[in-house]
Scaffold this active site. Structure first.
Site, mmCIF file in Angstrom:
data_model
loop_
_atom_site.group_PDB
_atom_site.id
_atom_site.type_symbol
_atom_site.label_atom_id
_atom_site.label_comp_id
_atom_site.label_asym_id
_atom_site.label_seq_id
_atom_site.Cartn_x
_atom_site.Cartn_y
_atom_site.Cartn_z
ATOM 1 N N CYS A 130 -11.236 -2.906 -0.116
ATOM 2 C CA CYS A 130 -11.595 -1.532 0.222
ATOM 3 C C CYS A 130 -12.539 -1.037 -0.868
ATOM 4 C CB CYS A 130 -10.345 -0.661 0.348
ATOM 5 S SG CYS A 130 -9.411 -0.514 -1.178
ATOM 6 N N HIS A 146 -12.430 9.638 -1.486
ATOM 7 C CA HIS A 146 -11.657 8.774 -0.584
ATOM 8 C C HIS A 146 -10.940 9.672 0.423
ATOM 9 C CE1 HIS A 146 -8.701 5.806 0.762
ATOM 10 N NE2 HIS A 146 -9.380 4.869 0.128
#
Length: 623
Positions: free
Chosen positions: A26, A542
């Site tokens: 990620c 995020h």
């Protein structure tokens, strides 16, 4: 960083090529599926240059790399080519079907964890007021005392409202509609009707005359039902009519079911659980204290301790005390004592410093750093902590120690124990701490050798002079309410491994640029982005917790890598309702990844922000 060298070292420490099933990454972490977790040398991985930390999420092993994660991942794929061919298949791993017990524990944790600061703060005040009353420092008729009592009792009396909001977020229902549902239980007309001693009916169906003040279970079950009903009408009602008719139809259907079925049943279940705890303490006090006091730390590891939270709250609300919460205190003091024993016995300055600091943290009511960072690491101290908890728990339940308010299970929570059994409570905690310390000293532990590993000689890197950064303002990238990183369920962000920052619980689904600068990169699944401001601040944003598993669903990128952006320029659009319906925490996490270049990073807003409001103030280090 030599990416190929780092990749080879990581592969070796993971147990070799044959132990790695799949790999993807990620925005900051390598995410791996491994055949055998026992083959992983976790300590060596943790200490490896370039690795910021490790984490285990379910069966997925995570290695925290930071901004260079893509390069390290590519280097590992170059070493093991088959990992590159499986990357597409593993980028969106399907969440495994959880057991019913696992799902229930996660749900209870997700609902009660966010409200603990509110009830703990009020609980400490409640304990202090009880202390003042016990010593005769204030009269119960004093008006200031009565107002402070209302401040301490308010959240407990109206706890269905607080739980409704939290449960709405967890179940994917509108939190505001959930609060509206809970408010029905406190409407004066309904309360008067239920207290009238006359039969009450709705469309001929009987409504039980029960009080919902301080209740826990009824509203949680009702909001769970609301989440399904609201979702059904959201699919059925045309968009133009949703705002009016979805809430209307949801309340009309769920509220009567709550009053006729769920509410009375929930009250009965809560009373039965409380009665069971009372019976256990009265009939098996010492044995129950030894068993549960000695195993509560194991329950904390699995998250099962959250099952006790609603029972404890219900006991305090219904009985005025709880006979069981002392177990949480002695378990924490057991972990603190074991860590203190490590401090006394260790010969390593680094270990002594870590053990002493985590022992103090456990005494303050937060045992995880001592448990994971010291006691479990050295194994025998963890056994000593369990023994200490068992001894303290057995003593406390034998003497009938009571807790009169919900507070942190540590020194700040001592006022919640003030009452006739306060002295025995102190002795119970002292026993847990002392026994755990003594057993740790007697059992000892194997300390890692302090000789540093021999490293290959490398060419001296060219060190560039650090660029002087300017102080600057970071603006809010989305509208919502603020939350500190420490409250997040993801330990990587909560522990500020990537840097300091804040989280925003969003109210809209559009992320805009908080700085003037350029886009570093937008992650492939569009849930995260890095930016660099003109003044040198490196910002990671995020969206949501563990949203990488969505593989881009509900996210739309509006910028490309390297693109120049101004404050307020749209970056990513995301479907906020869809995230909530999938029971995903949608918190927008804003982190300054080069935090070490600033002397101070502080929030400039109080509780909530509008898009482009002043958000974080970065103060550059003096040069």
């Amino acid at each position: 960083m030599d990416y190929q060298k780092t990749a080879r070292e990581i592969i070796s420490l993971l147990g070799g090529e044959t132990n790695i099933v799949s790999l993807f990454h990620c925005i900051t972490r390598l995410r791996l599926s491994l055949r055998d977790l026992e083959k992983v040398d976790r300590k060596a991985l943790q200490d490896l240059d370039g690795v910021m930390g490790i984490n285990l999420s379910g069966d997925q092993f995570q290695i925290i790399i930071g901004s260079k994660v893509s390069q390290v991942c590519q280097a590992m794929q170059a070493e093991i080519p088959r990992l590159a061919t499986t990357a597409e298949k593993t980028e969106a791993p399907q969440e495994k079907r959880r057991s019913l017990v696992s799902a229930a524990l996660e749900t209870i944790s997700g609902i009660f964890s966010p409200i603990i600061p509110a009830i703990a703060g009020a609980g400490i005040l409640k304990g202090l007021l009880s202390l003042c009353l016990s010593f005769g420092w204030v009269a119960s008729t004093n008006q200031t005392f009565q107002i402070l009592t209302a401040i301490s009792d308010g959240v407990f009396y109206f706890i269905p409202l607080v739980l409704a909001f939290s449960a709405g977020n967890k179940f994917g229902a509108s939190p505001y509609l959930s609060v509206a549902l809970a408010a029905i239980l406190f409407h004066p007309a309904l309360v008067t009707l239920l207290k009238s001693n006359e039969p009450v009916a709705f469309l001929g169906l009987p409504v039980a005359p029960v009080s919902y003040a301080s209740s826990v279970i009824p509203i949680v079950l009702s909001v769970w039902l609301l989440s399904y009903v609201e979702r059904f009408f959201n699919r059925l009602v045309p968009n133009a009519l949703k705002t009016m008719f979805v809430p209307l139809l949801s309340l009309i259907i769920v509220a009567p079911i709550m009053l006729i079925v769920i509410g009375p049943a929930g009250i009965s279940v809560g009373n039965a659980l409380s009665g069971g705890i009372i019976w256990l303490v009265e009939n098996m006090g010492p044995l129950a204290g030894i068993i549960i006091g000695g195993t509560l730390s194991l329950m904390i590891i699995t998250g099962m301790h959250y099952v006790l939270v609603p029972i404890i709250i219900n006991n305090i609300s219904r009985l005025g005390y709880d006979p069981f919460k002392i177990i949480m205190y002695v378990a924490n003091f057991g972990q603190a004592g074991a860590a203190f024993g490590v401090f006394l016995r260790s010969k390593s300055k680094k270990t002594k410093s870590l053990a002493l600091s985590t022992s103090f943290t456990a005494l303050m009511g937060v045992s995880e750093p001592a448990m994971y960072g010291v006691n479990i690491r050295f194994k025998r101290p963890f056994a000593a902590a369990l023994i200490g908890g068992a001894c303290g728990g057995g003593f406390g339940l034998t003497l009938g120690v009571k807790t009169y308010a919900y507070a942190l299970s540590g020194l700040p929570g001592l006022p919640a124990l003030v009452g006739p059994t306060f002295g025995w409570a102190l002795v119970s905690m002292a026993i847990a701490f002392g026994v755990a310390t003594l057993v740790t000293l007697l059992l000892g532990f194997e300390e890692e050798a302090q000789t540093p590993p021999v490293k290959e000689k490398e060419a001296e890197p060219v060190v560039e002079a650090p660029v002087s950064l300017a102080s600057e303002q970071v603006w809010a990238p989305v509208k919502g309410s603020l939350a500190p990183l420490g409250q997040l369920s993801d330990p990587v962000f909560a522990d500020e491994i990537f840097g300091k920052g804040m989280a925003i619980v969003p109210e809209t689904g559009l992320l805009v640029s908080p700085v003037k600068g350029s886009v570093g990169s937008v992650f492939a699944t569009n849930h995260a982005i890095t930016l660099e401001s003109e003044s040198g601040a490196e910002v990671l944003i995020h969206i949501g917790i563990d949203t990488v598993k969505l593989n881009g669903r509900h996210f739309t990128r509006l910028v490309e890598d390297g693109q120049t952006v101004n404050i307020g320029d749209p970056l990513i659009a995301f479907d906020l309702d869809a995230l909530r319906q999938e029971a995903i925490d949608p918190s927008v996490i804003v982190v300054v990844t080069n935090s070490d270049r600033y002397s101070e990073i502080r929030e400039t807003a109080a509780e909530s922000v509008e898009t482009r409001d002043a958000f974080l103030k970065l103060t550059a280090l003096a040069v």
